[in-house]
Structure formats: C-alpha cells, structure tokens
Design an enzyme around this catalytic site. Structure first.
Site, PDB file in Angstrom:
ATOM      1  CE  LYS A 294      -4.145  -1.973   0.377  1.00  0.00           C
ATOM      2  NZ  LYS A 294      -5.231  -1.804  -0.614  1.00  0.00           N
TER       3      LYS A 294
ATOM      4  CD  GLU B 277      -9.991   4.263   1.007  1.00  0.00           C
ATOM      5  OE1 GLU B 277      -9.822   5.493   0.867  1.00  0.00           O
ATOM      6  OE2 GLU B 277      -9.313   3.406   0.387  1.00  0.00           O
TER       7      GLU B 277
ATOM      8  CB  SER C 200      -0.229  -8.148  -1.239  1.00  0.00           C
ATOM      9  OG  SER C 200      -1.101  -8.877  -0.405  1.00  0.00           O
TER      10      SER C 200
END
Ligand SMILES: Cc1ncc(COP(=O)(O)O)c(C=O)c1O
Lengths: 387, 249
Positions: free
Chosen positions: A78, A100, A367
């Site tokens: 991210k 968010e 990830s």
C-alpha cells in the site's frame, strides 16, 4: 464502459485539478526522482523476489517465487501508492490528507507518509474493522493520525469509503483524498495502478536475471485490486503469462457471506465508477463478507472488470477456511506469516499446482505480512484446536 | 417551495398522504427520494431516512405506485431524486418509461454529473422527463453555462460545499448571496432553486428574495423523525411545512 466520474458536482473541479496535476508530474523528472528515491531509501525497494523452495517441493511441480511486498516499510504494498499520492498532494498545495482503510494497511501507509512529510491526517475506518485490526488502529494513532470510527452500514471498508467521500465533499478546498486501491472516480484507478506498476516491473527484471525468462503464472489477491493490477500490468501484453486474481469467497461464493465480486456480481456504479458489484435486485449494495478486512468489499476496480470481461485475467474465489489453511502452510514451509489477504492468493496454489509442469514458473505476489492479523489468526486456530 | 422526502420513510403507506398534504400546505414541487444504501452526497439525516425506507421494503416499483396514487388527485410536479445505481440496475430505459407513465416529471441524480449524463440523458429526453443538474459554489462560470444548457425544468444550486443537512441556516445565509448572484449571471435559461441547509422560514425567506425558489429536505425529515409515530404526527409535519412557507400565521 467501466470507470467514469460518478460523483457529486462539488467533486468535479477537484478531479479536474487532480487530473491536471497528475498529468504534469508524470513527465516531471524532479517529481519522479523524489518518488523513486523515497521508494528506494524509505520504502526499501526493490523488494526481493524469493524462491519458495520448500513450497515448491511440497507441490512437486512448477517453481514458485514470491514477490516480497511484505518487506515494504509498514508491511504491505500500500505504501507505494500512499507515498506517490502524498507527493502529489504536496505538489498541489493541499494541507490536509484523508483516507479510508479496511485492513488498516492503507491507513498505516498514509499515516506514515503524513508523519514523514508533516501533514494533517484523518483516517476513516469501519467500526468492525477497527475491532479486528486493532493493532493497526494503534499504529495509525501513534503515527499522529486521527482515526474516525464509521458506524454506518456494514461498518467496514465500503462505509469507510462513503464517509471519506463525504469529508472530501465538505472540505474539498484544502483536502486531498488518498484512495487506497484502484477504485473511485477517474483518475484514481489509473493513478493508483501506475504507482504500483513498480511491483510488476521489478518482478520482470528480477526473473529475467534469475531465470532468463517470463513467468508462466502470476497470482495475486484482489480486494479493490491494487496489488494485483500493479503486479499484472507490465505483463499484460505478454499473452503467454497467465494471470489469476483471487477474490475472497468468504463462506463460499454460493452463500450470501461473500466478497467474490467478479465471480458472482454484475456491473453497477459505486464510489464514483462503474464496475462489477455485489448488489440486489433493487440496486442496493450488499454487505460483503470476508475474514480478511482488506478484501471485504462489495466492489472491485474498474480495470479488473474489463480484464474479467476480456478474459485476459482469470478470477477465482477462495474461502475463509482455504485462506487460513494457507496462512499455516506458508508459515510452516517458508517462514513467512502472510497477511490473510495475501493468503487467499497462496491458497490458490492448491488448485493450480497440480496442473503445472516442472519447467514452469509461478510467481505469487506476497502483498503483505500477517503481523496485523495475529489476533484473528490466533483466534481461528485456537477455535480449530490447531495452535 | 420544493420539499424533499424519502419514499417509504417513515413507513411505506404514509408517503402518498405526505405528498398530498405538502401540496395542500404550500409546496410547489415534490422531490421524492429514491433510497440508496450508500448515499454519498447525503448527511446523517437522509442516510437515516434512506436506511429506514430500505428496511421498510421500498422498491422502485412501489415508488412508481406512490406517484400513480398521488396523480389521482394532485398535479403537483414530482421530481425523482436518487443515485444512479438503482436506476441502472432497474434498466435505464424501463426506468424512464415507467417513470413518465406513472406521472413523474423529472429527475435529479446527484452522482451523475454532465460528464456521465450519457448513461441516461437520451432515454430521459425521449421519455419526456426533465433532467435537472446541479451547480455548487466551486463550479466555474463556464461550467454553470454548460449545466444551464443541459438542464430542463430548473437548475439545482447546492448552497454550500458539503453533504445534505450539514450546516446551519446562518452560515448558509452569509455565504450564499454572492453565490446566487454568480449563478444568476450564468444560468439564464432555467429557473434556479437553492438547497442544502435551509431549516426554517427565515432561511427560506432570505433565499426566496434572491432565487426562484428553495428546497428543504433534511429539516423536514428531522421534523418527521421527531414526531413519528406519535398520534397527530402528520399534523405537526404539515404545520412545519406551512410555517416554512408562510412564517408564523
Ligand atoms: C496485505 C494486503 N493485501 C491486499 C489488500 C487488498 O487490496 P488491493 O486489492 O487493493 O491490493 C490489502 C488491503 O488492505 C492488504 O492489506
């Protein structure tokens, strides 16, 4: 047909301003240098491409590699996007950042970038997610962010996104909304994908070095779809590279406790763009379910809808139970505790590996790491008497 | 005076009575909200009424029945207001045809700006529905002219940057005057109605001096919420409506 700008009038000027600013920085060597320097010196890129030899032996078929996004600073992919969008916000003269978050990884990444650059930061998070990802809530607060609990709807990622958009509508003059996946109105899906392309580009380079060839299969989990699209995108033109996106089937794609949007959804409009959705006959959005907060979303990025329709990428649903079995397998075989989101991608190896050949190569996008999920993981295995 | 209520709130059977009562008590236009699970331009009040209406079992078919029922006795213009996904799911073409057939006059779709209007504009026009687009304080002059061009019926002025019901009347009053002036110089074809944050007769009067009309939504829903399901709740609601328009009589 997918994508678009289905937003209130108030946001149109903001999206136009964003589009123009993004267009400028794409060809601005100073911006690109600052971004890539940060990826290298702060995020820790390039992330490794690890040969998973015990997992490979376990299946006895194709060679399995892991793209180690779990080694990024803050523990997931991210931050590639959070840093990129924050630099853009800085360039645009915005002083306040909102985001968010579902699993809290995007919230942590955004709070981290804000701390690093001294920005005010407000994170919207569903009340249920705050409970199951408590450690990440504390991380965000420690990093100086304000975490606002969202009590509406399913109290998860969808509702956190609604609340973030409402904040943006209200404070559009000074606020930049850092969206955490390849969802939302144009240009967000494109921009977020481009900030994650580095995952696939590095993989291609690293594999060329270690194997001298392209992979046969790429596997990634799909919530909104940012890690998957960043991983897939540089390979899209190579028809021989097969790609599989793994959605969360929850209790099963044939139950109403699922988040398998592409497998069972139909096109519709949510959060500013047209894409596949889980919604009922009346067009009301359905509550998704997944044990993983990061995949617990009734929509998916518009580009994935396109890749699904054109069949360039194959999408498949993995249940809570299959994902948790994979958490255990990967921990035991590779010494890597994956995020539960990521474990969905690993679980697909059970289906895929028997169909592969020894001279083939499979790359799983790892990830994120599972530290944030330890409470959920502990509870699951204690309940199943396996810990 | 245009009044917004959510179809199916506070219960499925009251919506027809409410519309007819609003008509009798001074409303000139009804904006009938088609509830959506994720109303991202709405504040807590309309989120609440939408959720209640959805739990009550409101459907698109039922909304058309409501309009048909009203049309038996009233000619008050009815604009359906709602988000694009339920319309898309219903089928844009059938939606427009069923809307006009039941007696609907026009549409407001807050998450479908001119950029995305192709999804419905042609069908709406063919069916004979007015399409009402919005302008906000941060809308440029040029864009206001575009919106004026595309709109029919009226142009909806969002008086503040924010979600519905967000700010108090005083705050609105201070900032809104200049904005309306700017809208008036750019929107010349259509009447302009001002909404968001109008809560009482004083707010309404101030707006009415400058614009062609005003829209009240959240304050009306709050009034219903305060009185429902007490005996005589509708009387209180209709008194509120009368006072909105005429002040204390
Ligand atoms: C580790 C990890 N993987 C995957 C995801 C899902 O997001 P996306 O599909 O955008 O990669 C998340 C989201 O929180 C995550 O934390």
């Amino acid at each position: 047909m997918y994508g678009g700008k289905f937003v209130p009038e108030i946001l149109i000027p903001a999206l136009e301003e964003l589009e123009e600013a993004y267009h400028q920085v794409q060809s601005d060597p100073l911006f690109q240098k600052e971004y890539h320097d940060l990826l290298r010196e702060y995020v820790g890129r390039p992330t490794k491409l690890t040969l998973a030899n015990r997992l490979t032996d376990h299946y006895g078929r194709a060679k399995i590699y892991l793209k180690r996004e779990d080694l990024c600073h803050t523990g997931a992919h991210k931050i590639n996007n959070a840093i990129g969008q924050l630099l853009l916000a800085k360039r645009m003269g915005k002083s306040r950042i909102i985001a968010e978050t579902g699993a809290g990884q995007h919230g942590v990444a955004t709070a981290t970038a804000c701390a690093k650059f001294g920005f005010e930061c407000v994170i919207y998070m569903g009340a249920e997610d705050m409970e199951r990802q408590r450690l990440n809530v504390d991380r965000m607060r420690l990093l100086g962010a304000e975490v606002r609990s969202v009590e509406s709807g399913s109290k998860t990622l969808k509702d956190a996104t609604n609340e973030a958009i409402r904040d943006w509508v209200t404070n559009v003059e000074n606020t930049f909304y850092i969206i955490g996946s390849v969802v939302g109105p144009h240009p967000y899906p494109m921009m977020t994908r481009n900030f994650h392309r580095v995952i696939g580009e590095e993989t291609m380079e690293q594999l060329r070095y270690s194997e001298g060839e392209l992979p046969d299969y790429l596997i990634a989990c799909v919530g909104g779809g940012s890690n998957a699209i960043g991983f897939f995108y540089p390979f899209i033109e190579n028809e021989n590279v097969k790609m599989i996106g793994i959605e969360a089937a929850g209790l099963g794609a044939d139950t109403d406790q699922t988040a398998a949007t592409l497998s069972i959804g139909t096109p519709g409009i949510l959060h500013g763009s047209m894409s596949y959705l889980l919604h009922n006959e009346e067009g009301q959005i359905q509550l998704a379910h997944s044990i993983s907060a990061g995949l617990d979303y009734p929509g998916v990025g518009p580009e994935h809808s396109y890749l699904h329709d054109t069949k360039r990428v194959h999408y498949y649903g993995i249940t809570d139970r299959e994902a948790m079995d994979a958490v255990r397998l990967v921990s035991e075989k590779e010494g890597i505790i994956p995020a539960i989101e990521t474990a969905h991608a690993f679980a697909y190896l059970e289906k895929l590996m028997p169909l592969t050949q020894r001279d083939e190569i499979v790359v799983v996008n790892c990830s994120g790491r599972g530290d944030k999920d330890m409470e959920t993981i502990s509870r699951w295995f204690h309940e199943n008497q396996k810990l | 005076m245009s009044l917004f209520i959510t179809a199916g709130y506070p219960d499925l059977d009251s919506t027809v009575d409410l519309i007819l009562g609003f008509d009798k008590n001074g409303a000139d236009i009804i904006e009938l909200g088609m509830p959506f699970s994720d109303p991202l331009a709405d504040g807590p009040t309309i989120q609440y009424s939408s959720n209640v209406a959805i739990s009550n079992g409101i459907t698109m078919k039922r909304i058309f029945e409501i309009v048909r029922e009203v049309r038996k006795t009233s000619e008050i213009p009815i604009i359906l207001m709602g988000y694009i996904n339920p319309i898309y799911k219903y089928g844009v073409n059938s939606f427009c045809n069923d809307a006009i057939e039941s007696g609907v006059d026009g549409l407001i779709i807050p998450d479908t700006p001119p950029e995305e209007s192709s999804i419905i504009a042609v069908e709406a026009k063919k069916a004979g529905l007015e399409m009402i687009y919005l302008v906000a304080p941060n809308t440029s002059d040029r864009r206001m002219q575009l919106v004026d061009d595309l709109s029919s019926g009226f142009v909806y002025c969002v008086s503040v940057t924010g979600v519905t019901g967000a700010r108090s009347g005083d705050e609105v009053a201070h900032s809104v005057g200049k904005f309306i002036e700017r809208v008036k110089t750019n929107v010349t074809k259509n009447p302009i109605l001002v909404g968001f944050g109008i809560k009482n007769h004083e707010d309404a009067k101030r707006i009415a001096q400058k614009a062609d009309g005003y829209i009240v939504g959240s304050a009306l829903i709050e009034t219903i919420r305060n009185h429902y399901p007490n005996k005589d709740w509708k009387v209180h609601v209709f008194n509120f409506v009368k006072k909105l328009k005429f002040g204390n009589l």
